[in-house]
Design a protein around this motif. Structure first.
Motif, PDB file in Angstrom:
ATOM      1  N   ASP A  32       0.858  -1.185   0.000  1.00 36.75           N
ATOM      2  CA  ASP A  32       0.000   0.000   0.000  1.00 36.75           C
ATOM      3  C   ASP A  32       0.894   1.234   0.000  1.00 36.75           C
ATOM      4  OD1 ASP A  32      -2.320  -1.484   0.082  1.00 36.75           O
ATOM      5  OD2 ASP A  32      -2.562  -1.335   2.248  1.00 36.75           O
ATOM      6  N   THR A  34       0.926   5.556  -0.751  1.00 36.42           N
ATOM      7  CA  THR A  34       0.063   6.731  -0.838  1.00 36.42           C
ATOM      8  C   THR A  34       0.712   7.788  -1.722  1.00 36.42           C
ATOM      9  OG1 THR A  34      -0.769   6.264   1.378  1.00 36.42           O
ATOM     10  CG2 THR A  34      -1.136   8.477   0.545  1.00 36.42           C
ATOM     11  N   VAL A  61      -5.831  -2.179  -6.396  1.00 38.26           N
ATOM     12  CA  VAL A  61      -6.920  -1.477  -5.716  1.00 38.26           C
ATOM     13  C   VAL A  61      -6.491  -0.031  -5.487  1.00 38.26           C
ATOM     14  CG1 VAL A  61      -8.252  -1.325  -3.559  1.00 38.26           C
ATOM     15  CG2 VAL A  61      -7.727  -3.543  -4.504  1.00 38.26           C
ATOM     16  N   ARG A  63      -7.648   3.181  -2.965  1.00 40.23           N
ATOM     17  CA  ARG A  63      -8.491   3.631  -1.848  1.00 40.23           C
ATOM     18  C   ARG A  63      -8.441   5.153  -1.807  1.00 40.23           C
ATOM     19  NH1 ARG A  63      -5.541  -0.511  -0.036  1.00 40.23           N
ATOM     20  NH2 ARG A  63      -6.648  -2.469   0.172  1.00 40.23           N
ATOM     21  N   ARG A  64      -9.628   5.754  -1.902  1.00 38.26           N
ATOM     22  CA  ARG A  64      -9.760   7.210  -1.863  1.00 38.26           C
ATOM     23  C   ARG A  64     -10.758   7.531  -0.774  1.00 38.26           C
ATOM     24  NH1 ARG A  64     -10.928   9.530  -7.482  1.00 38.26           N
ATOM     25  NH2 ARG A  64      -8.677   9.285  -7.668  1.00 38.26           N
ATOM     26  N   GLU A  66     -13.073   6.908   1.992  1.00 36.46           N
ATOM     27  CA  GLU A  66     -13.806   5.700   2.388  1.00 36.46           C
ATOM     28  C   GLU A  66     -14.149   4.816   1.192  1.00 36.46           C
ATOM     29  OE1 GLU A  66     -14.400   4.771   5.577  1.00 36.46           O
ATOM     30  OE2 GLU A  66     -13.180   6.524   6.072  1.00 36.46           O
ATOM     31  N   ARG A  67     -13.845   5.280  -0.001  1.00 39.04           N
ATOM     32  CA  ARG A  67     -14.201   4.573  -1.236  1.00 39.04           C
ATOM     33  C   ARG A  67     -13.056   3.646  -1.671  1.00 39.04           C
ATOM     34  NH1 ARG A  67     -14.797   7.826  -6.566  1.00 39.04           N
ATOM     35  NH2 ARG A  67     -15.030   6.077  -7.964  1.00 39.04           N
ATOM     36  N   THR A  68     -13.402   2.446  -2.119  1.00 38.63           N
ATOM     37  CA  THR A  68     -12.424   1.485  -2.616  1.00 38.63           C
ATOM     38  C   THR A  68     -12.777   1.114  -4.045  1.00 38.63           C
ATOM     39  OG1 THR A  68     -12.126   0.593  -0.382  1.00 38.63           O
ATOM     40  CG2 THR A  68     -11.381  -0.780  -2.213  1.00 38.63           C
ATOM     41  N   TYR A  70     -11.786  -1.382  -7.015  1.00 35.37           N
ATOM     42  CA  TYR A  70     -11.070  -2.599  -7.373  1.00 35.37           C
ATOM     43  C   TYR A  70     -10.788  -2.606  -8.866  1.00 35.37           C
ATOM     44  CZ  TYR A  70     -12.359  -4.252  -2.760  1.00 35.37           C
ATOM     45  OH  TYR A  70     -12.494  -4.373  -1.406  1.00 35.37           O
ATOM     46  N   ASP A  82      -4.494   9.453  -2.649  1.00 35.24           N
ATOM     47  CA  ASP A  82      -4.953   8.104  -3.013  1.00 35.24           C
ATOM     48  C   ASP A  82      -3.959   7.083  -2.477  1.00 35.24           C
ATOM     49  OD1 ASP A  82      -7.134   9.081  -4.389  1.00 35.24           O
ATOM     50  OD2 ASP A  82      -6.338   8.639  -6.385  1.00 35.24           O
ATOM     51  N   THR A  83      -4.477   5.975  -1.975  1.00 31.02           N
ATOM     52  CA  THR A  83      -3.615   4.869  -1.570  1.00 31.02           C
ATOM     53  C   THR A  83      -3.758   3.780  -2.613  1.00 31.02           C
ATOM     54  OG1 THR A  83      -3.824   5.392   0.778  1.00 31.02           O
ATOM     55  CG2 THR A  83      -3.123   3.167   0.227  1.00 31.02           C
ATOM     56  N   ARG A 162      -6.225  -4.461   2.920  1.00 31.18           N
ATOM     57  CA  ARG A 162      -5.188  -3.569   3.429  1.00 31.18           C
ATOM     58  C   ARG A 162      -4.118  -4.414   4.100  1.00 31.18           C
ATOM     59  NH1 ARG A 162      -6.674   1.988   4.163  1.00 31.18           N
ATOM     60  NH2 ARG A 162      -8.804   2.283   3.482  1.00 31.18           N
TER      61      ARG A 162
END
Length: 178
Positions: A32, A34, A61, A63-64, A66-68, A70, A82-83, A162
């Protein structure tokens, strides 16, 4: 004496040679990372970023908040903060961190503590009987207990959770920043 002679001269010819296969095998990690404020990736699409072609990274993936998202499409636009869950070998991950302004939380914490000049990367295998088995790194308080940070994890099957939420299994290979 006869047995030793047999083991020394005959037995090696009976065993298959696998050294070259092991040397050529490259381990893929999931990490992960960022997007930092100074990253050249901010505002680019995945296609424009050339993460795959130039660095050998696969974005699994994003992650922004709370949004994921795929398996994001090539037209997905990267934003600050963004992660990205990236799959690559350790060299690709390190090259991306240096050149593209991608940071791991572990690296940020080490740089804040002033220890980055003494940093080394180590691959470790989780063996049977290890106290981490069945626990997440967060539950085991890995960083606090050992002063080490897990940058990435390799597992035979791909995972998209994660990194801190994965339950450690026997045979997992951890890329540790120490």
């Amino acid at each position: 004496m006869a047995g030793l002679l047999y083991l020394f001269f005959v037995a090696p010819r009976l065993l298959p040679t696998r050294e070259s296969e092991m040397e050529q095998q490259v381990r893929a990690y999931i990490s992960d990372l960022t997007v930092a404020p100074d990253s050249p990736l901010v505002g680019q699409t995945l296609a424009q970023s050339r993460l795959g072609s130039d660095y050998g990274l696969m974005v699994v993936v994003v992650r922004r908040g709370e949004r994921t998202i795929y398996a994001p499409e090539a037209s997905f636009r990267i934003e600050l903060g963004d992660t990205l869950a990236l799959e690559s070998d350790s060299e690709g991950l390190l090259a991306a961190q240096d050149a593209l302004g991608l940071v791991s939380r572990s690296a940020e914490k080490l740089s804040l503590s002033g220890l980055e000049s003494e940093v080394r990367l180590v691959e470790t295998v989780v063996m049977p009987g290890n106290e981490l088995i069945g626990r997440t790194l967060r539950e085991a308080r890995f960083r606090e207990r050992y002063g080490l940070s897990v940058l990435a994890l390799h597992r035979r099957e791909k995972t998209v959770e994660r990194l801190g939420g994965l339950r450690v299994r026997v045979g997992d290979v951890l890329l540790i920043q120490a």
